[in-house]
Motif scaffolding. Structure first.
Motif, mmCIF file in Angstrom:
data_model
loop_
_atom_site.group_PDB
_atom_site.id
_atom_site.type_symbol
_atom_site.label_atom_id
_atom_site.label_comp_id
_atom_site.label_asym_id
_atom_site.label_seq_id
_atom_site.Cartn_x
_atom_site.Cartn_y
_atom_site.Cartn_z
ATOM 1 N N THR A 6 0.973 5.705 0.946
ATOM 2 C CA THR A 6 0.330 6.891 1.511
ATOM 3 C C THR A 6 1.014 8.111 0.896
ATOM 4 O O THR A 6 2.133 7.993 0.390
ATOM 5 N N SER A 58 1.101 7.675 9.242
ATOM 6 C CA SER A 58 0.326 7.836 7.997
ATOM 7 C C SER A 58 -0.523 6.596 7.726
ATOM 8 O O SER A 58 -1.671 6.699 7.288
ATOM 9 N N VAL A 59 0.060 5.420 7.970
ATOM 10 C CA VAL A 59 -0.682 4.181 7.706
ATOM 11 C C VAL A 59 -1.896 4.095 8.634
ATOM 12 O O VAL A 59 -2.998 3.718 8.205
ATOM 13 N N ASN A 96 6.359 6.434 8.433
ATOM 14 C CA ASN A 96 5.110 6.096 7.749
ATOM 15 C C ASN A 96 4.068 5.420 8.634
ATOM 16 O O ASN A 96 2.948 5.212 8.192
ATOM 17 N N GLU A 107 1.759 15.154 4.317
ATOM 18 C CA GLU A 107 0.602 14.904 5.191
ATOM 19 C C GLU A 107 0.320 16.163 6.013
ATOM 20 O O GLU A 107 1.212 17.002 6.198
ATOM 21 N N ASN A 150 -9.137 6.610 8.027
ATOM 22 C CA ASN A 150 -9.852 7.369 6.996
ATOM 23 C C ASN A 150 -10.578 6.463 6.004
ATOM 24 O O ASN A 150 -11.600 6.842 5.444
ATOM 25 N N ASN A 151 -10.033 5.279 5.755
ATOM 26 C CA ASN A 151 -10.635 4.393 4.752
ATOM 27 C C ASN A 151 -11.570 3.360 5.367
ATOM 28 O O ASN A 151 -11.961 2.393 4.700
ATOM 29 N N ARG A 155 -3.470 6.664 9.948
ATOM 30 C CA ARG A 155 -4.435 7.640 9.430
ATOM 31 C C ARG A 155 -5.197 7.041 8.253
ATOM 32 O O ARG A 155 -6.418 7.130 8.175
ATOM 33 N N ALA A 156 -4.472 6.391 7.337
ATOM 34 C CA ALA A 156 -5.101 5.785 6.160
ATOM 35 C C ALA A 156 -6.087 4.694 6.592
ATOM 36 O O ALA A 156 -7.186 4.575 6.048
ATOM 37 N N MET A 166 0.852 -1.185 0.000
ATOM 38 C CA MET A 166 0.000 0.000 0.000
ATOM 39 C C MET A 166 0.890 1.238 0.000
ATOM 40 O O MET A 166 2.090 1.139 0.226
ATOM 41 N N TYR A 168 4.993 -1.271 2.842
ATOM 42 C CA TYR A 168 5.222 -0.068 2.041
ATOM 43 C C TYR A 168 6.717 0.150 1.879
ATOM 44 O O TYR A 168 7.521 -0.386 2.648
#
Ligand code: HAM
Length: 426
Positions: A52, A96-97, A93, A56, A103-104, A99-100, A50, A116
């Motif tokens: 990101t 960020s992961v 990261n 950010e 968010n998803n 957050r992803a 994946m 990643y």
């Protein structure tokens, strides 16, 4: 050179930013080999690729990595964009992961297993193995609260290093940062201890004392070292749940034959960790020996205002691994095509096209006399050259020259791809 392309007098030369390097093919081959090996290994554990964004919102990192961590307090590339929003080039990261993940709406699909690879940015003082733009490969396992997940994540890291052939001078350092209650008790003990020695602390450590005394354990200041050596030990403050968790991780690693060293000083540079913290450290890299590090971060999602979710992962520094691996296998040797005379140009183009379509790497020697072009072929590491002139075209054939053996033979064009494939092109 045309008028516009001429360098202007008096202008300073442009070079890349300090600590940010170009990746030329030799370095890139190492990076790609590391990424490929890591990806294949992580896939065996069920992780999926994946990505990101590299940029950010500042809060993704400011709220999660810890305001007293070096990364947040000194090293982030943060600026306001054209709309005035504060943004940050990702220094890591994991945040960020997560957050992803939130968010998803992936909470319904746990366990989530992501890997990643990509660039990270930290404004650090550059030295060997420490860059301002560097690359990480990482995995994140989101959902499982059990120590088996920690074991699997560490085992995946160990297998990647093993498959890269990095088995000399490498050791796994392991520590437990316990659950929230244990950390609270330990924090209080550290606070009392360092308060008693306040005057002897470095200025950085004084600043960190009230906000996060654990960070002092990460201090590199010489004067702090003696104090740190005599400070209370985390192991004495782990409650039953934390000790049991840590014991299972250790048993699992032992069962898998993954040797480790308990290291009480391993607190990691980012604040989101709990329970397991680990680092694979190489003795062959000088001061920047940590090649792969990670741990459990059950509290991270909540720091960003998302529902709590347990998780564990690691990231490896690709530049540091690149210094430890053996030379990657050399790239395929090309077939070098030499058209002699104007009438051979189009047939040579078609020939190159045909060879490439059948999977053979081909280069074209555009101009110069035959000797010059044969030299060029050797320079490009070609073993075979195909010489195509008027006579050969008329005969529906090419001259195949073996540059290593200095031999030559006429080969009919219709037999060429099969013939080339049957040759040893090493
Ligand atoms: P980290 O320990 O900050 O952890 O970085 C992981 C690895 O990235 C280090 O062990 C090192 O190899 C490499 N690295 C870090 N900074 C630099 C630099 N300035 N230059 C070159 N290499 C560097 C993390 O980033 C966490 N996100 C790991 C993690 C994943 N924890 C849980 N999941």
């Amino acid at each position: 050179m045309n008028q516009e392309a001429k360098p202007k007098q008096g202008l300073s030369k442009i070079s890349s930013l300090r600590g940010m390097h170009d990746l030329l093919p030799e370095a890139m081959r190492r990076h790609k080999l590391i990424e490929k090996t890591a990806e294949e290994t992580a896939s065996l554990y069920g992780f999926e690729a994946m990505g990101t964004p590299i940029l950010e919102p500042l809060d993704v990192f400011a709220r999660t990595l810890g305001e007293t961590s070096d990364v947040v307090s000194k090293e982030m590339y943060s600026f306001s964009d054209k709309s005035g929003e504060m943004v940050t080039l990702r220094p890591e990261n994991t945040a960020s992961v997560v957050r992803a993940f939130a968010n998803n709406g992936l909470a319904m699909h746990v366990p989530i297993k992501f890997f990643y690879a990509g660039p990270m940015f930290r404004y650090e003082r550059p030295q060997k193995g420490r860059l301002r733009q560097f690359h990480q490969f990482g995995i994140e396992l989101i959902g499982p609260a059990s120590p088996q997940a920690d074991i699997e994540v560490i085992a995946c890291g160990a297998m990647i290093l093993d498959r890269l052939g990095i088995d000399q001078g490498i050791s796994l350092h392991l520590n437990s940062l316990g659950n929230t209650i244990s950390r609270h008790h330990y924090r209080t003990a550290l606070m009392t201890y360092f308060q008693d020695h306040f005057d002897d602390l470095s200025q950085d450590s004084k600043d960190r004392l009230t906000r996060n005394p654990l960070r002092i354990l990460d201090s590199k200041a010489e004067g702090d070292q003696v104090l740190i050596a005599n400070a209370p030990k985390f192991a004495d403050y782990l409650d039953q749940e934390s000790s049991d968790f840590f014991a299972i991780v250790q048993q699992g690693l032992s069962a898998l034959n993954i040797p480790f060293t308990l290291n009480q000083a391993l607190v990691r540079g980012l604040d989101y960790y709990c329970h397991t913290a680990f680092e694979f450290v190489s003795t062959n890299l000088g001061a920047q020996g940590a090649v792969l590090g990670g741990g459990r971060y059950d509290g991270l999602a909540e720091f960003m205002g998302f529902p709590a979710i347990p998780a564990v992962g690691f990231a490896a520094g690709i530049e540091r691994l690149a210094m430890l691996i053996a030379e990657p296998p050399s790239v395929l040797r090309p077939i070098f095509i030499i058209p002699m005379g104007d009438s051979a140009q189009i047939p040579a183009l078609l020939l190159a096209d045909q060879l490439r379509k059948s999977g053979l790497k081909s280069e074209m020697g555009y101009s110069g006399n035959l000797t010059k072009r044969l030299k060029q072929a050797s320079k490009q590491n070609a073993r075979y050259a195909l010489i195509l002139g008027e006579d050969e075209i008329a005969a529906g054939a090419v001259q195949l020259r073996d540059l290593d053996q200095s031999s030559q033979a006429l080969i009919p064009l219709n037999q060429l791809p099969a013939h080339l494939k049957s040759l040893n092109n090493r």
